[in-house]
Write an enzyme that holds these catalytic residues in place. Structure first.
Site, PDB file in Angstrom:
ATOM      1  N   GLU A  16     -16.700 -31.153  30.222  1.00  0.00           N
ATOM      2  CA  GLU A  16     -16.335 -29.785  29.825  1.00  0.00           C
ATOM      3  C   GLU A  16     -15.307 -29.823  28.686  1.00  0.00           C
ATOM      4  O   GLU A  16     -14.201 -30.307  28.874  1.00  0.00           O
ATOM      5  CB  GLU A  16     -15.786 -29.041  31.054  1.00  0.00           C
ATOM      6  CG  GLU A  16     -15.167 -27.706  30.779  1.00  0.00           C
ATOM      7  CD  GLU A  16     -16.015 -26.788  29.916  1.00  0.00           C
ATOM      8  OE1 GLU A  16     -17.126 -26.438  30.337  1.00  0.00           O
ATOM      9  OE2 GLU A  16     -15.555 -26.438  28.792  1.00  0.00           O
ATOM     10  N   LYS A  17     -15.697 -29.286  27.527  1.00  0.00           N
ATOM     11  CA  LYS A  17     -14.878 -29.404  26.314  1.00  0.00           C
ATOM     12  C   LYS A  17     -13.562 -28.636  26.333  1.00  0.00           C
ATOM     13  O   LYS A  17     -12.707 -28.868  25.493  1.00  0.00           O
ATOM     14  CB  LYS A  17     -15.689 -28.992  25.091  1.00  0.00           C
ATOM     15  CG  LYS A  17     -16.176 -27.558  25.100  1.00  0.00           C
ATOM     16  CD  LYS A  17     -16.970 -27.266  23.834  1.00  0.00           C
ATOM     17  CE  LYS A  17     -17.612 -25.903  23.864  1.00  0.00           C
ATOM     18  NZ  LYS A  17     -18.941 -25.941  24.468  1.00  0.00           N
ATOM     19  N   HIS A  18     -13.372 -27.702  27.257  1.00  0.00           N
ATOM     20  CA  HIS A  18     -12.162 -26.881  27.240  1.00  0.00           C
ATOM     21  C   HIS A  18     -10.993 -27.439  28.050  1.00  0.00           C
ATOM     22  O   HIS A  18      -9.872 -26.955  27.915  1.00  0.00           O
ATOM     23  CB  HIS A  18     -12.469 -25.477  27.771  1.00  0.00           C
ATOM     24  CG  HIS A  18     -13.326 -24.696  26.846  1.00  0.00           C
ATOM     25  ND1 HIS A  18     -14.700 -24.676  26.962  1.00  0.00           N
ATOM     26  CD2 HIS A  18     -13.008 -23.934  25.777  1.00  0.00           C
ATOM     27  CE1 HIS A  18     -15.185 -23.919  25.998  1.00  0.00           C
ATOM     28  NE2 HIS A  18     -14.191 -23.462  25.268  1.00  0.00           N
ATOM     29  N   HIS A  46     -14.687 -29.411  20.697  1.00  0.00           N
ATOM     30  CA  HIS A  46     -14.667 -27.946  20.703  1.00  0.00           C
ATOM     31  C   HIS A  46     -14.912 -27.476  19.263  1.00  0.00           C
ATOM     32  O   HIS A  46     -14.480 -28.130  18.327  1.00  0.00           O
ATOM     33  CB  HIS A  46     -13.307 -27.472  21.231  1.00  0.00           C
ATOM     34  CG  HIS A  46     -13.273 -26.017  21.503  1.00  0.00           C
ATOM     35  ND1 HIS A  46     -12.890 -25.118  20.556  1.00  0.00           N
ATOM     36  CD2 HIS A  46     -13.615 -25.308  22.601  1.00  0.00           C
ATOM     37  CE1 HIS A  46     -12.994 -23.895  21.072  1.00  0.00           C
ATOM     38  NE2 HIS A  46     -13.432 -23.986  22.314  1.00  0.00           N
ATOM     39  N   HIS A  52     -14.174 -19.085  16.965  1.00  0.00           N
ATOM     40  CA  HIS A  52     -14.115 -19.772  18.258  1.00  0.00           C
ATOM     41  C   HIS A  52     -13.144 -20.953  18.177  1.00  0.00           C
ATOM     42  O   HIS A  52     -13.480 -21.991  17.612  1.00  0.00           O
ATOM     43  CB  HIS A  52     -15.535 -20.246  18.601  1.00  0.00           C
ATOM     44  CG  HIS A  52     -15.652 -20.902  19.939  1.00  0.00           C
ATOM     45  ND1 HIS A  52     -16.804 -21.541  20.334  1.00  0.00           N
ATOM     46  CD2 HIS A  52     -14.779 -21.018  20.976  1.00  0.00           C
ATOM     47  CE1 HIS A  52     -16.630 -22.026  21.554  1.00  0.00           C
ATOM     48  NE2 HIS A  52     -15.411 -21.731  21.961  1.00  0.00           N
ATOM     49  N   CYS A 115      -8.803 -20.685  25.129  1.00  0.00           N
ATOM     50  CA  CYS A 115      -9.855 -20.546  24.109  1.00  0.00           C
ATOM     51  C   CYS A 115     -10.089 -19.053  23.899  1.00  0.00           C
ATOM     52  O   CYS A 115     -10.200 -18.308  24.885  1.00  0.00           O
ATOM     53  CB  CYS A 115     -11.146 -21.226  24.590  1.00  0.00           C
ATOM     54  SG  CYS A 115     -12.568 -20.808  23.560  1.00  0.00           S
ATOM     55  N   HIS A 118     -13.573 -18.566  25.677  1.00  0.00           N
ATOM     56  CA  HIS A 118     -13.842 -19.065  27.032  1.00  0.00           C
ATOM     57  C   HIS A 118     -12.635 -19.072  27.956  1.00  0.00           C
ATOM     58  O   HIS A 118     -12.694 -19.633  29.048  1.00  0.00           O
ATOM     59  CB  HIS A 118     -14.465 -20.460  26.952  1.00  0.00           C
ATOM     60  CG  HIS A 118     -15.751 -20.453  26.183  1.00  0.00           C
ATOM     61  ND1 HIS A 118     -15.847 -20.930  24.894  1.00  0.00           N
ATOM     62  CD2 HIS A 118     -16.968 -19.974  26.515  1.00  0.00           C
ATOM     63  CE1 HIS A 118     -17.088 -20.762  24.465  1.00  0.00           C
ATOM     64  NE2 HIS A 118     -17.785 -20.188  25.418  1.00  0.00           N
TER      65      HIS A 118
HETATM   66 FE   LIG Z   1     -14.337 -22.292  23.613  1.00  0.00          FE
END
Ligand SMILES: [Fe+2]
Length: 131
Positions: A16-18, A46, A52, A115, A118
Site C-alpha cells: 500500500e503506497k500511502h 505515490h 494527487h 494524501c 486518499h
Molecule cells: Fe494518494
C-alpha cells in the site's frame, strides 16, 4: 459522532503506497543521537502530482509507560505546476523526511500522513534501549 481515529488507515507498506514507512534503529543507546526517516511511497510509489499528492507527515514519540505522545515534527509538502503528470514546469515534492532524535526511554515512534485524495494513514515502530 465520527472520531478522527476511525479515519486513519494502515496496511502493509510493501503493498500500500500511502503507509508511512518508518526506518529507525530498533535498538538505540540512552541519550545518544540517532537518525530516522519516514517515507511515503517507498515500495509502491505515490503519484506526487498537482492533483494527487501527500500534504504532510507528522512524527511522534511515545515513551514506554506514557499515553500522551511527544510531537517530533510536522513536515508539509506541496505540488505546483502546469503539468498534471508532474513532469515539467513546476515543483513536485517527494514525501521523504529525515530527522535526528535522542531518547532516554524505550518507546514507539508513530508517523501519520495525509494524501489529498486518499486521506489519513499511520504506522508505528517500537524502539528499545540497549543495556
Ligand atoms: Fe494518494
Amino acid at each position: 459522532m465520527v472520531y478522527l481515529k476511525e479515519l486513519f488507515k494502515n496496511d502493509d507498506w510493501k503493498r500500500e503506497k500511502h503507509v508511512p514507512v518508518i526506518e529507525t534503529p530498533l535498538e538505540v543507546k540512552r541519550g545518544e543521537i540517532f537518525n530516522i526517516t519516514v517515507n511515503v511511497g517507498k515500495e509502491v510509489s505515490h503519484p506526487n502530482t498537482v492533483e494527487h499528492h501527500i500534504r504532510w507527515i507528522e512524527v511522534y514519540f511515545l515513551p514506554e509507560g506514557k499515553n500522551i505522545p511527544y510531537q517530533v515534527g510536522r513536515f508539509e509538502f506541496s505540488a505546483h505546476g502546469e503539468s498534471s503528470e508532474g513532469v515539467e514546469g513546476g515543483v513536485y515534492t517527494y514525501p521523504h523526511v529525515m530527522c535526528n532524535l535522542k531518547v532516554d526511554k524505550a518507546g514507539v515512534i508513530l508517523a501519520s500522513s495525509y494524501c489529498n485524495i486518499h486521506g489519513l494513514w499511520e504506522n508505528s515502530q517500537e524502539i528499545k534501549i540497549e543495556d
